[in-house]
Design an enzyme around this catalytic site. Structure first.
Site, PDB file in Angstrom:
ATOM      1  N   GLU A  42       0.890  -1.167   0.060  1.00 45.87           N
ATOM      2  CA  GLU A  42       0.133   0.065  -0.046  1.00 45.87           C
ATOM      3  C   GLU A  42       1.049   1.222  -0.046  1.00 45.87           C
ATOM      4  O   GLU A  42       0.354   2.342  -0.271  1.00 45.87           O
ATOM      5  CB  GLU A  42      -1.014   0.004   1.160  1.00 45.87           C
ATOM      6  CG  GLU A  42      -2.145  -1.012   1.201  1.00 45.87           C
ATOM      7  CD  GLU A  42      -2.693  -1.255   2.187  1.00 45.87           C
ATOM      8  OE1 GLU A  42      -4.022  -1.617   2.329  1.00 45.87           O
ATOM      9  OE2 GLU A  42      -2.368  -0.922   3.411  1.00 45.87           O
ATOM     10  N   ASP A 243     -11.752  -7.012  -2.473  1.00 48.94           N
ATOM     11  CA  ASP A 243     -12.548  -8.063  -2.762  1.00 48.94           C
ATOM     12  C   ASP A 243     -14.070  -7.576  -2.210  1.00 48.94           C
ATOM     13  O   ASP A 243     -14.106  -6.403  -1.881  1.00 48.94           O
ATOM     14  CB  ASP A 243     -11.787  -9.183  -1.514  1.00 48.94           C
ATOM     15  CG  ASP A 243     -11.909  -8.618  -0.244  1.00 48.94           C
ATOM     16  OD1 ASP A 243     -12.937  -8.437   0.528  1.00 48.94           O
ATOM     17  OD2 ASP A 243     -10.877  -8.245   0.121  1.00 48.94           O
TER      18      ASP A 243
END
Length: 275
Positions: A42, A243
């Site tokens: 990230e 997801d």
């Protein structure tokens, strides 16, 4: 006697000029923007985009300062979970005094229209796993500010200027598509909820939608937002869906992690460059 005084002077000078064993808070110098992410994927893209990066380790946490599009930034990986996120944010605010903080990373999509690759700009961020009872036995989801002893809001609002800037920048960006997705990534503004668990359950997805009207869920955002709220530092949380937080979440997260993290990081960097 003179020789003794000379030796004593040398010892005193040596002691007073010796370097500290730990980093000390810096003074408020040039404005700096804080950029945080939970784990390596990230923040890696952001760090690789810095000009003249300098690494500074504080209490074992690595902070990388540098130039990003003409702006001074400091980037750090918080680690997963609320306590790690709060600790790193506190160190960031104490030692670097950022004018604002942006959190970038992946999340599980809760809103039924979201698919992997889509992004949520958080209008507000709150906890779904914090609960106390009032005197009349009613559930209370609001944390308490230890500084002024007042109840915090149930949801920590995004800074309005950062939010508007993020929305404007997102409209002009093209994001990397998720392999196999039926459409290009889209961006929505919504509610992000934070808890200390990886959500991979249709039942919990439904509960978070019903109880909190949440659009995405993750494990750090509200902790960062709470620290910033209590210390009066503008904050914005941006998440890219890896997801749908259902029973396939773990498999999907590993499959789509790199693209989702890159989309979120690219949006954050574009926001910084335009500030």
């Amino acid at each position: 006697m003179r020789r003794f005084l000379s030796v004593l002077s040398i010892v005193l000078v040596t002691l007073t000029s010796a370097p500290e064993s730990k980093a000390q808070p810096t003074g408020k110098a040039a404005p700096v923007i804080g950029l945080l992410g939970a784990f390596d994927a990230e923040v890696k893209l952001v760090i690789e985009s810095l000009h003249s990066p300098v690494i500074r380790e504080i209490e074992g946490i690595r902070f990388t300062t540098g130039d990003l599009g003409g702006k001074q930034v400091v980037v750090a990986e918080t680690g997963v979970g609320k306590v790690n996120a709060a600790m790193t944010t506190t160190l960031l605010l104490t030692y670097f005094h950022p004018t604002s903080v942006l959190f970038t990373g992946i999340a599980g999509g809760l809103h039924p229209s979201l698919q992997p690759g889509d992004l949520v700009i958080s209008r507000q961020t709150g906890y779904y796993d914090y609960r106390t009872l009032t005197a009349d036995q009613q559930p209370n989801f609001r944390t308490r500010n230890p500084i002024n002893r007042q109840l915090n809001p149930a949801y920590f609002p995004a800074d309005s200027i950062l939010l508007l800037r993020a929305q404007a920048v997102a409209r002009s960006m093209a994001f990397a598509p998720i392999p196999g997705a039926s459409r290009p990534p889209s961006v929505m503004t919504g509610t992000v909820v934070t808890g200390d668990q990886f959500v991979a359950s249709e039942e919990l997805v439904n509960r978070l939608r019903t109880d909190f009207q949440a659009d995405a869920t993750e494990m750090e955002g509200a902790a960062v937002a709470q620290v910033c709220h209590q210390l009066h530092v503008p904050c914005l949380v941006i998440r890219s869906m890896s997801d749908k937080a259902n029973s396939n979440a773990r498999r999907d997260m590993y499959a789509f992690l790199s693209v989702a993290a890159a989309n979120s990081a690219n949006l954050v960097m574009a926001i910084v460059k335009g500030l």
